[in-house]
Motif scaffolding. Structure first.
Motif, PDB file in Angstrom:
ATOM      1  N   GLY A  49      10.034  62.374 -27.810  1.00  0.00           N
ATOM      2  CA  GLY A  49      10.863  61.280 -27.301  1.00  0.00           C
ATOM      3  C   GLY A  49      10.595  59.927 -27.919  1.00  0.00           C
ATOM      4  O   GLY A  49      11.321  58.970 -27.655  1.00  0.00           O
ATOM      5  N   LYS A  50       9.582  59.806 -28.759  1.00  0.00           N
ATOM      6  CA  LYS A  50       9.222  58.490 -29.295  1.00  0.00           C
ATOM      7  C   LYS A  50      10.286  57.936 -30.229  1.00  0.00           C
ATOM      8  O   LYS A  50      10.636  56.757 -30.178  1.00  0.00           O
ATOM      9  CB  LYS A  50       7.876  58.575 -30.014  1.00  0.00           C
ATOM     10  N   LEU A  73      16.771  53.669 -28.996  1.00  0.00           N
ATOM     11  CA  LEU A  73      17.471  53.164 -27.819  1.00  0.00           C
ATOM     12  C   LEU A  73      16.917  51.839 -27.335  1.00  0.00           C
ATOM     13  O   LEU A  73      17.497  51.204 -26.458  1.00  0.00           O
ATOM     14  CB  LEU A  73      17.397  54.191 -26.681  1.00  0.00           C
ATOM     15  N   GLY A  74      15.763  51.436 -27.883  1.00  0.00           N
ATOM     16  CA  GLY A  74      15.148  50.198 -27.438  1.00  0.00           C
ATOM     17  C   GLY A  74      14.457  50.331 -26.096  1.00  0.00           C
ATOM     18  O   GLY A  74      14.303  49.342 -25.371  1.00  0.00           O
ATOM     19  N   CYS A  75      14.031  51.557 -25.743  1.00  0.00           N
ATOM     20  CA  CYS A  75      13.407  51.773 -24.435  1.00  0.00           C
ATOM     21  C   CYS A  75      11.948  51.323 -24.408  1.00  0.00           C
ATOM     22  O   CYS A  75      11.386  51.133 -23.331  1.00  0.00           O
ATOM     23  CB  CYS A  75      13.480  53.252 -24.051  1.00  0.00           C
ATOM     24  N   ASN A  76      11.326  51.185 -25.580  1.00  0.00           N
ATOM     25  CA  ASN A  76       9.914  50.812 -25.628  1.00  0.00           C
ATOM     26  C   ASN A  76       9.702  49.314 -25.734  1.00  0.00           C
ATOM     27  O   ASN A  76       8.584  48.836 -25.765  1.00  0.00           O
ATOM     28  CB  ASN A  76       9.216  51.510 -26.801  1.00  0.00           C
ATOM     29  N   HIS A  77      10.775  48.582 -25.825  1.00  0.00           N
ATOM     30  CA  HIS A  77      10.657  47.134 -25.908  1.00  0.00           C
ATOM     31  C   HIS A  77      11.908  46.492 -25.331  1.00  0.00           C
ATOM     32  O   HIS A  77      12.941  47.135 -25.193  1.00  0.00           O
ATOM     33  CB  HIS A  77      10.464  46.706 -27.372  1.00  0.00           C
ATOM     34  N   GLU A  78      11.807  45.261 -24.942  1.00  0.00           N
ATOM     35  CA  GLU A  78      12.941  44.574 -24.347  1.00  0.00           C
ATOM     36  C   GLU A  78      14.030  44.393 -25.386  1.00  0.00           C
ATOM     37  O   GLU A  78      13.803  43.891 -26.473  1.00  0.00           O
ATOM     38  CB  GLU A  78      12.517  43.216 -23.788  1.00  0.00           C
ATOM     39  N   CYS A  99      17.766  55.576 -21.088  1.00  0.00           N
ATOM     40  CA  CYS A  99      16.314  55.375 -21.040  1.00  0.00           C
ATOM     41  C   CYS A  99      15.701  56.040 -19.816  1.00  0.00           C
ATOM     42  O   CYS A  99      14.599  56.591 -19.872  1.00  0.00           O
ATOM     43  CB  CYS A  99      15.990  53.881 -21.039  1.00  0.00           C
ATOM     44  N   LYS A 100      16.436  56.010 -18.693  1.00  0.00           N
ATOM     45  CA  LYS A 100      15.949  56.650 -17.470  1.00  0.00           C
ATOM     46  C   LYS A 100      15.829  58.157 -17.664  1.00  0.00           C
ATOM     47  O   LYS A 100      14.813  58.765 -17.322  1.00  0.00           O
ATOM     48  CB  LYS A 100      16.900  56.329 -16.316  1.00  0.00           C
ATOM     49  N   VAL A 133      12.196  63.863 -20.908  1.00  0.00           N
ATOM     50  CA  VAL A 133      11.665  64.132 -22.245  1.00  0.00           C
ATOM     51  C   VAL A 133      10.235  63.635 -22.395  1.00  0.00           C
ATOM     52  O   VAL A 133       9.331  64.390 -22.750  1.00  0.00           O
ATOM     53  CB  VAL A 133      12.569  63.482 -23.324  1.00  0.00           C
ATOM     54  N   VAL A 134      10.011  62.360 -22.146  1.00  0.00           N
ATOM     55  CA  VAL A 134       8.687  61.771 -22.346  1.00  0.00           C
ATOM     56  C   VAL A 134       7.722  62.293 -21.283  1.00  0.00           C
ATOM     57  O   VAL A 134       8.058  62.404 -20.112  1.00  0.00           O
ATOM     58  CB  VAL A 134       8.758  60.239 -22.283  1.00  0.00           C
TER      59      VAL A 134
END
Length: 305
Positions: free
Chosen positions: A244-245, A251-256, A265-266, A272-273
């Motif tokens: 999932g990384k 998708l920009g899920c790891n940073h604003e 992201c949800k 997945v993660v």
């Protein structure tokens, strides 16, 4: 069902119905065992060929494959929610379909099975192994056709390796689900009751599989870890998205990020993660493959003439 005599060569045709005599009759030489197995396997293949590939069953699988392919027609790789829905549908269909078909196997054959066993025509182990081996090619062709249609129509990861890995996971899942149906049918030996238990069991497995509910109440959380759907769904998502990384970064899920997709992201975070490693899931499915068939064999041993 053909009742061709496959009795052990060189043994006394007069058989006792006592449990002691039946135990004795189960002790045959390896050559006699393979002779019985080969005859029973031929009979099983002839019977199962018409049962597995009747027009109704083939039409049912092809129709489901085409419908799923159209519903998820070329789904977007970045639309995680839709793609995970397709993967979970595959898990549901190939969990329910083979288990419901196999649950009727032993109850339907009980009368003839008891009659042939009472006359000492074959050992239980040769009958059981012939049934299991004879089912393998029959049970694996239809899911292969289904996945060939659905995988490419649904726009899943478009490379041959991912397709083959997905196919292997689905085939393993089919065999596990079939084993569950065989175990329930052999234990209950009543088609209606066994199908009811199978329905309730598969419903519990689907609900705790991970797509619908992630925060399962503690009183029923244990069902998740015996759910065949839970492990197959984890493997299918792993094949499509890895850990999932990469997709999280895109998708920009790891940073604003103002462009990040909150819904995706949800689902990425929950489905997945942080999931169980692939080897653990494969190991559990292989254990279930053996365990359910062992339960079915032990249940058949309890059947008395």
């Amino acid at each position: 069902m053909d009742t061709t005599n496959v009795s052990t060569k060189g043994t006394n045709p007069v058989r006792s119905n006592s449990s002691k005599e039946r135990r004795y009759n189960d002790r045959v030489s390896i050559f006699d065992w393979f002779y019985q197995f080969s005859i029973l396997l031929q009979r099983s293949l002839k019977e199962r060929k018409y049962e597995s590939f009747n027009i109704l069953r083939v039409s049912q699988v092809v129709a489901a494959a085409l419908l799923a392919g159209l519903m998820w027609w070329h789904s977007d790789y970045m639309n995680i929610q839709d793609r995970l829905g397709l993967l979970f549908f595959v898990s549901i269909f190939w969990g329910v379909f083979p288990s419901f078909n196999s649950v009727f196997a032993f109850p339907q054959e009980r009368a003839i099975f008891v009659k042939e066993r009472a006359s000492g025509m074959y050992t239980l182990s040769s009958y059981f192994m012939a049934r299991i081996v004879g089912d393998l090619p029959m049970e694996l062709i239809l899911p292969t056709i289904f996945l060939i249609i659905t995988y490419w129509m649904g726009g899943l990861k478009p490379d041959l390796l991912s397709f083959l890995l997905t196919l292997l996971v689905v085939l393993l899942f089919v065999l596990v689900s079939q084993g569950l149906g065989l175990a329930l049918g052999a234990a209950i030996m009543d088609a209606k009751q066994a199908s009811t238990v199978a329905a309730v069991t598969m419903l519990a497995f689907v609900l705790t599989g991970g797509y619908y509910v992630h925060k399962v109440p503690s009183c029923v959380v244990w069902i998740k870890y015996i759910s065949t759907t839970f492990y197959s769904y984890r493997l299918l998502t792993r094949i499509q998205y890895g850990d999932g990384k990469k997709i999280a970064y895109l998708l920009g899920c790891n940073h604003e990020s103002s462009t990040s997709d909150g819904a995706n992201c949800k689902f990425l975070d929950e489905d997945v993660v942080g999931q169980m490693g692939p080897m653990g899931s494969i190991g559990v499915l292989f254990f279930m493959f053996v365990f359910y068939r062992l339960l079915a064999y032990l249940a058949l041993r309890r059947i008395k003439n």
